[in-house]
Design a protein around this motif. Structure first.
Motif, PDB file in Angstrom:
ATOM      1  N   THR A  18      11.337  -3.872   7.025  1.00 22.17           N
ATOM      2  CA  THR A  18      10.509  -3.367   8.111  1.00 22.17           C
ATOM      3  C   THR A  18       9.824  -2.043   7.757  1.00 22.17           C
ATOM      4  O   THR A  18       8.683  -1.830   8.168  1.00 22.17           O
ATOM      5  CB  THR A  18      11.322  -3.210   9.408  1.00 22.17           C
ATOM      6  N   ARG A  19      10.487  -1.176   7.006  1.00 27.35           N
ATOM      7  CA  ARG A  19       9.849   0.095   6.637  1.00 27.35           C
ATOM      8  C   ARG A  19       8.624  -0.162   5.777  1.00 27.35           C
ATOM      9  O   ARG A  19       7.558   0.415   5.990  1.00 27.35           O
ATOM     10  CB  ARG A  19      10.845   0.993   5.894  1.00 27.35           C
ATOM     11  N   LEU A  20       8.740  -1.075   4.827  1.00 26.61           N
ATOM     12  CA  LEU A  20       7.603  -1.398   3.969  1.00 26.61           C
ATOM     13  C   LEU A  20       6.525  -2.164   4.739  1.00 26.61           C
ATOM     14  O   LEU A  20       5.325  -1.967   4.509  1.00 26.61           O
ATOM     15  CB  LEU A  20       8.068  -2.200   2.750  1.00 26.61           C
ATOM     16  N   GLU A  21       6.941  -3.029   5.645  1.00 29.89           N
ATOM     17  CA  GLU A  21       5.962  -3.738   6.474  1.00 29.89           C
ATOM     18  C   GLU A  21       5.169  -2.753   7.331  1.00 29.89           C
ATOM     19  O   GLU A  21       3.958  -2.908   7.502  1.00 29.89           O
ATOM     20  CB  GLU A  21       6.651  -4.782   7.351  1.00 29.89           C
ATOM     21  N   ARG A  22       5.850  -1.728   7.870  1.00 31.41           N
ATOM     22  CA  ARG A  22       5.147  -0.701   8.652  1.00 31.41           C
ATOM     23  C   ARG A  22       4.157   0.056   7.770  1.00 31.41           C
ATOM     24  O   ARG A  22       3.055   0.392   8.203  1.00 31.41           O
ATOM     25  CB  ARG A  22       6.144   0.278   9.284  1.00 31.41           C
ATOM     26  N   ALA A  23       4.563   0.326   6.523  1.00 30.89           N
ATOM     27  CA  ALA A  23       3.652   1.016   5.600  1.00 30.89           C
ATOM     28  C   ALA A  23       2.404   0.169   5.337  1.00 30.89           C
ATOM     29  O   ALA A  23       1.288   0.699   5.281  1.00 30.89           O
ATOM     30  CB  ALA A  23       4.374   1.337   4.294  1.00 30.89           C
ATOM     31  N   LEU A  24       2.576  -1.150   5.195  1.00 27.34           N
ATOM     32  CA  LEU A  24       1.413  -2.028   5.017  1.00 27.34           C
ATOM     33  C   LEU A  24       0.541  -2.024   6.266  1.00 27.34           C
ATOM     34  O   LEU A  24      -0.693  -1.983   6.176  1.00 27.34           O
ATOM     35  CB  LEU A  24       1.853  -3.457   4.687  1.00 27.34           C
ATOM     36  N   ALA A  25       1.161  -2.076   7.432  1.00 31.14           N
ATOM     37  CA  ALA A  25       0.402  -2.062   8.683  1.00 31.14           C
ATOM     38  C   ALA A  25      -0.407  -0.769   8.802  1.00 31.14           C
ATOM     39  O   ALA A  25      -1.579  -0.799   9.193  1.00 31.14           O
ATOM     40  CB  ALA A  25       1.346  -2.228   9.879  1.00 31.14           C
ATOM     41  N   ASP A  26       0.194   0.350   8.443  1.00 30.24           N
ATOM     42  CA  ASP A  26      -0.522   1.631   8.487  1.00 30.24           C
ATOM     43  C   ASP A  26      -1.675   1.640   7.491  1.00 30.24           C
ATOM     44  O   ASP A  26      -2.773   2.090   7.800  1.00 30.24           O
ATOM     45  CB  ASP A  26       0.421   2.797   8.196  1.00 30.24           C
ATOM     46  N   ALA A  27      -1.421   1.137   6.293  1.00 29.33           N
ATOM     47  CA  ALA A  27      -2.470   1.104   5.268  1.00 29.33           C
ATOM     48  C   ALA A  27      -3.606   0.176   5.674  1.00 29.33           C
ATOM     49  O   ALA A  27      -4.774   0.437   5.372  1.00 29.33           O
ATOM     50  CB  ALA A  27      -1.883   0.671   3.926  1.00 29.33           C
ATOM     51  N   ALA A  28      -3.291  -0.899   6.380  1.00 26.37           N
ATOM     52  CA  ALA A  28      -4.318  -1.855   6.804  1.00 26.37           C
ATOM     53  C   ALA A  28      -5.296  -1.236   7.795  1.00 26.37           C
ATOM     54  O   ALA A  28      -6.420  -1.721   7.940  1.00 26.37           O
ATOM     55  CB  ALA A  28      -3.668  -3.101   7.407  1.00 26.37           C
ATOM     56  N   LEU A  29      -4.909  -0.165   8.458  1.00 30.63           N
ATOM     57  CA  LEU A  29      -5.820   0.495   9.396  1.00 30.63           C
ATOM     58  C   LEU A  29      -7.053   1.027   8.682  1.00 30.63           C
ATOM     59  O   LEU A  29      -8.129   1.114   9.266  1.00 30.63           O
ATOM     60  CB  LEU A  29      -5.098   1.624  10.142  1.00 30.63           C
ATOM     61  N   SER A  30      -6.906   1.381   7.410  1.00 29.86           N
ATOM     62  CA  SER A  30      -8.062   1.868   6.647  1.00 29.86           C
ATOM     63  C   SER A  30      -8.847   0.714   6.035  1.00 29.86           C
ATOM     64  O   SER A  30      -9.942   0.907   5.525  1.00 29.86           O
ATOM     65  CB  SER A  30      -7.603   2.822   5.543  1.00 29.86           C
ATOM     66  N   GLY A  31      -8.274  -0.487   6.045  1.00 33.83           N
ATOM     67  CA  GLY A  31      -8.982  -1.666   5.559  1.00 33.83           C
ATOM     68  C   GLY A  31      -8.574  -2.139   4.188  1.00 33.83           C
ATOM     69  O   GLY A  31      -8.710  -3.306   3.881  1.00 33.83           O
ATOM     70  N   GLY A  32      -8.099  -1.270   3.322  1.00 35.94           N
ATOM     71  CA  GLY A  32      -7.780  -1.693   1.963  1.00 35.94           C
ATOM     72  C   GLY A  32      -6.366  -1.347   1.545  1.00 35.94           C
ATOM     73  O   GLY A  32      -5.859  -0.270   1.873  1.00 35.94           O
TER      74      GLY A  32
END
Length: 157
Positions: A18-32
């Motif tokens: 879940t910690r890594l999934e949250r990091a991906l979700a946060d990174a996806a906000l910028s699009g890449g």
């Protein structure tokens, strides 16, 4: 087009990170997103489980060395979205192709390029990925999954 290259991986029982999934979700906000790790580290599983947890559809594209032919690459990618997508012709602007591709994807659909380490650093796929990253958004994030550091064109994007 090889249809085996397009479906997302099927997950069975996966230990959620879940910690890594949250990091991906946060990174996806910028699009890449550029996700790098050694073979067997769980990059593919992590991206697939994040997409499933977010209920986010994906166009999953497994890159191969044969994709360095731009016409073949764009034809395969375009056919996955819609047969009516205007085929890319060498010399045509790739930004127009990706703008049309993103407009045809359902909202929130991620574009995932798996095995990105197989592309030539200065080749057609690396240049196309940089353009896709430039046009990525929170509604249509682009995820590059690789065993190697990003090539310069992608790193700048």
């Amino acid at each position: 087009m090889d249809p085996q290259r397009l479906p997302p991986p099927r997950l069975s029982r996966v230990l959620r990170r879940t910690r890594l999934e949250r990091a991906l979700a946060d990174a996806a906000l910028s699009g890449g997103i550029y996700l790098q790790g050694i073979a067997g580290s769980g990059k593919t599983t992590l991206v697939a489980s994040w997409l499933r947890a977010e209920r986010r559809p994906a166009l999953w594209y497994r890159v191969s060395p044969t994709d360095e032919d731009p016409a073949r690459f764009f034809e395969s990618l375009g056919a996955a979205v819609a047969p009516a997508l205007e085929p890319y012709t060498p010399g045509a602007p790739a930004p127009r192709f990706f703008a049309e591709l993103f407009s045809r994807l359902r909202r929130r659909t991620a574009l995932v390029f798996e095995d990105f380490h197989q592309v030539a650093p200065d080749g057609a796929v690396a240049r196309a990925a940089a353009i896709a990253l430039d046009q990525a958004s929170r509604d249509h994030p682009v995820v590059l999954v690789s065993r190697a550091p990003p090539p310069p064109s992608v790193a700048r994007a």
